[in-house]
Design an enzyme around this catalytic site. Sequence first.
Site, PDB file in Angstrom:
ATOM      1  CB  THR A  62       8.086   2.584   4.327  1.00 50.90           C
ATOM      2  OG1 THR A  62       6.772   2.681   4.846  1.00 50.90           O
ATOM      3  CG2 THR A  62       8.594   3.986   4.021  1.00 50.90           C
ATOM      4  CG  PHE A 111      -0.374   0.439   2.506  1.00 47.31           C
ATOM      5  CD1 PHE A 111      -0.599   1.713   2.992  1.00 47.31           C
ATOM      6  CD2 PHE A 111       0.386  -0.422   3.289  1.00 47.31           C
ATOM      7  CE1 PHE A 111      -0.082   2.128   4.208  1.00 47.31           C
ATOM      8  CE2 PHE A 111       0.904  -0.032   4.500  1.00 47.31           C
ATOM      9  CZ  PHE A 111       0.667   1.250   4.970  1.00 47.31           C
ATOM     10  CE  LYS A 112       3.578   1.485   4.820  1.00 47.30           C
ATOM     11  NZ  LYS A 112       4.824   1.253   5.509  1.00 47.30           N
ATOM     12  CG  ASP A 113       3.970   0.619  -4.469  1.00 46.91           C
ATOM     13  OD1 ASP A 113       5.125   1.038  -4.284  1.00 46.91           O
ATOM     14  OD2 ASP A 113       3.707  -0.567  -4.712  1.00 46.91           O
TER      15      ASP A 113
END
Length: 498
Positions: free
Chosen positions: A146, A111-113
Amino acid sequence: MMYVSTRDKKNMVTAAQAITHGLANDGGLFLPQGIPSFSIKDIKSMINKSYIDRAVMVLSGFLTDFTEEELKRAVSSAYTPEKFGEVPVPLVQLGNNTAVLELWHGPTSAFKDMALQLLPYLLTMSLEKTGETSRIVILVATSGDTGKAALEGFADVAGTQIIVFYPSEGVSDIQKRQMITQEGNNVNVFGIQGNFDDAQTGVKEIFSKASIRETLHKNGFIFSSANSMNWGRLAPQIVYYFSAYVDAVKAKKISLGESINFVVPTGNFGDILAGYYAKMMGLPVGKLICASNNNNVLTDFINTGKYDKNREFFKTTSPSMDILVSSNLERLLYIVSGENDVKIKERMEALKATGVYEITEAERNKIQEDFFGAWVDEIEVKESIKRVYDDYKYLMDTHTSVGYRALKKYRMLTDDNSYTVVLSTASPFKFSDAVLGALENNDRIKGAPFDILRKLAEKTGEEIPQRMLALEEAPVLHGRVIEAANMENIVLDSLIKG
């Protein structure tokens, strides 16, 4: 829109300055002075918009230094179909009143993308607006996801250097492989002997040390951050809460204006804090369910009002949540304390000195109005992965499983069966040993990481992300492991000595 530090609200900057610097010089976190307001009519207008247009709407309220055209250009460059597919954040139904929001269709399968593909564009524009000519040093502590997402976003970005620290024995095999094979002329990656909290503490201390900043400034560098301490990292995460809501309306699962719940598996509190901002903006959100693994410091805090990091640290199958010091909680405390920067500074100093602080009963009650805390052990993680796959043929990673099981506990304890979205933060293939072990009623599967990837694909028929498969043949470029106490020297050596 101006931004203030949580530890000194007289320390006021523009959005571009907040993004450029990442963390305030006083050690505090920047947050907006006000909250943009969205009406139901505004939310309704998003229903037939693309994710890019939804993002521009939300970000325009916060990033007022930037024109709508600039934001559109940045968002369009970040969320391309080549990187994310045609639907960047699909909402997948699991029964009538539960859905999973898949946030892992970007280049690093996490999800950090969603934020770290956009942040380089925001940072580049911020440098132009502030007139900053020094080379930006992106300093990152990572619990796994991250680091790779930041490396992917900033590799070879002009005017930047990126240094990533990760716990050498505290990430999955795939997460480690993603980082140590990263290419880029401006990239440095180091494992540390310790856990994520050691890495995060080291990065914060480096940021706040005036002597280091002065040394780097003399050599043409300034610090910034790609962690969720940087508002430019957190703001893009607000967008997918709005997107999930309007997609649920569009699918006729809820009616416009109806409140829904969100479940967020989180360790550093940034992802769920983005949902809190969405709620303050006017998104109809009931409860934000904070899901923890065995490192349940957040659950205890929400339930008791006492934050105590002096406890056993567990290595779990959901390593991105193996965190005992949740940085973004500071922003929430600033809000519920009535923007009492003096009190926040005192509490953060107490946390650093003793590992403990406690909030007032009134503050705890405010938090409990919006948040519910639940934690999930390793046996429950395995059981939920298998149960959901057996019942729905849906494959979850370990972190998503923590969220799903926390939702079950919430519903059992509250009888609240409102429509709920579980945020899915990573592809199951990033944690394939634990996921395959759960499906086979086994402990974590042993063997070569890429053999396990293939076994999981064979068993489920799911497709392995191609970029993940390519890691098998990629050469190791960053194999060095250091003591956490040596992080400061490593930063200075990497930048000044080269």
